[in-house]
Design a protein around this motif. Structure first.
Motif, PDB file in Angstrom:
ATOM      1  N   LEU A 112      -8.674   4.291 -21.611  1.00 57.83           N
ATOM      2  CA  LEU A 112      -8.157   4.768 -20.336  1.00 57.83           C
ATOM      3  C   LEU A 112      -9.285   4.982 -19.328  1.00 57.83           C
ATOM      4  O   LEU A 112      -9.347   5.989 -18.631  1.00 57.83           O
ATOM      5  CB  LEU A 112      -7.361   6.060 -20.552  1.00 57.83           C
ATOM      6  N   ASN A 113     -10.173   4.009 -19.223  1.00 64.95           N
ATOM      7  CA  ASN A 113     -11.324   4.106 -18.323  1.00 64.95           C
ATOM      8  C   ASN A 113     -10.897   4.265 -16.869  1.00 64.95           C
ATOM      9  O   ASN A 113     -11.511   5.011 -16.106  1.00 64.95           O
ATOM     10  CB  ASN A 113     -12.232   2.884 -18.477  1.00 64.95           C
ATOM     11  N   GLU A 114      -9.844   3.566 -16.489  1.00 69.39           N
ATOM     12  CA  GLU A 114      -9.357   3.654 -15.112  1.00 69.39           C
ATOM     13  C   GLU A 114      -8.879   5.073 -14.793  1.00 69.39           C
ATOM     14  O   GLU A 114      -9.111   5.591 -13.699  1.00 69.39           O
ATOM     15  CB  GLU A 114      -8.212   2.656 -14.923  1.00 69.39           C
ATOM     16  N   VAL A 115      -8.229   5.721 -15.760  1.00 72.99           N
ATOM     17  CA  VAL A 115      -7.771   7.098 -15.576  1.00 72.99           C
ATOM     18  C   VAL A 115      -8.971   8.029 -15.427  1.00 72.99           C
ATOM     19  O   VAL A 115      -8.977   8.927 -14.578  1.00 72.99           O
ATOM     20  CB  VAL A 115      -6.864   7.544 -16.745  1.00 72.99           C
ATOM     21  N   GLU A 116     -10.012   7.818 -16.248  1.00 74.45           N
ATOM     22  CA  GLU A 116     -11.230   8.627 -16.131  1.00 74.45           C
ATOM     23  C   GLU A 116     -11.843   8.476 -14.741  1.00 74.45           C
ATOM     24  O   GLU A 116     -12.242   9.458 -14.120  1.00 74.45           O
ATOM     25  CB  GLU A 116     -12.265   8.219 -17.182  1.00 74.45           C
ATOM     26  N   GLN A 117     -11.932   7.240 -14.259  1.00 70.10           N
ATOM     27  CA  GLN A 117     -12.524   6.995 -12.942  1.00 70.10           C
ATOM     28  C   GLN A 117     -11.712   7.663 -11.839  1.00 70.10           C
ATOM     29  O   GLN A 117     -12.272   8.279 -10.935  1.00 70.10           O
ATOM     30  CB  GLN A 117     -12.638   5.489 -12.685  1.00 70.10           C
ATOM     31  N   LEU A 118     -10.390   7.552 -11.919  1.00 72.95           N
ATOM     32  CA  LEU A 118      -9.530   8.179 -10.929  1.00 72.95           C
ATOM     33  C   LEU A 118      -9.667   9.701 -10.969  1.00 72.95           C
ATOM     34  O   LEU A 118      -9.799  10.347  -9.925  1.00 72.95           O
ATOM     35  CB  LEU A 118      -8.062   7.786 -11.145  1.00 72.95           C
TER      36      LEU A 118
END
Length: 142
Positions: A112-118
């Motif tokens: 869930l890298n995109e969630v971490e970035q967001l």
């Protein structure tokens, strides 16, 4: 298919490289962790190995798990006031936990890298990691 012997040998080599003495009890705890898919507590491991290693204590098991954690061989899973559980699978994966019996089962899903970035962008946090837990009733408790 997972080659348990290869994983065991590589883990022993990793411990030796850090200067750790390889004792029979340490080997037993490591082997138990490699072969377990149950996310055991230190007490679970102690109970499983105590008949074969009568001089082993829960403290010995816990100290070995702590060492394995420090060397990156296991992850410690903490859930509130319950005893820590330990997971030999250290690649990115998630857990589903039975609300009735507490059984923990691994499942794989893309990171869930995109969630971490967001989350970092929205909150201005410097995000280091995340943990996803899903709860429900396991097949045995339904």
């Amino acid at each position: 298919m997972v080659d348990v012997d290869k994983i065991y040998d590589e883990s022993i080599d990793a411990l030796k490289e850090t200067g750790v003495r390889i004792t029979p009890q340490r080997k037993a705890v490591l082997n138990f962790m490699i072969q377990s898919d149950e996310h055991p507590t230190a007490d679970d491991i102690f109970k499983a190995l105590s008949s074969e290693y009568p001089n082993m204590s829960v403290a010995t098991v816990y100290n070995n798990l702590k060492l394995f954690k420090e060397t990156g061989l296991v992850k410690e899973l903490t859930y509130g006031d319950a005893s820590s559980r330990f997971d030999f699978v250290t690649d990115t994966h998630y857990h589903i936990i039975c609300s009735e019996c507490g059984k923990i089962t691994d499942f794989h899903y893309p990171g869930l890298n995109e969630v971490e970035q967001l989350a970092g962008a929205v909150t201005e946090y410097d995000v280091s990691h995340h943990r996803l837990e899903i709860y429900g009733l396991c097949p045995e408790c339904r």
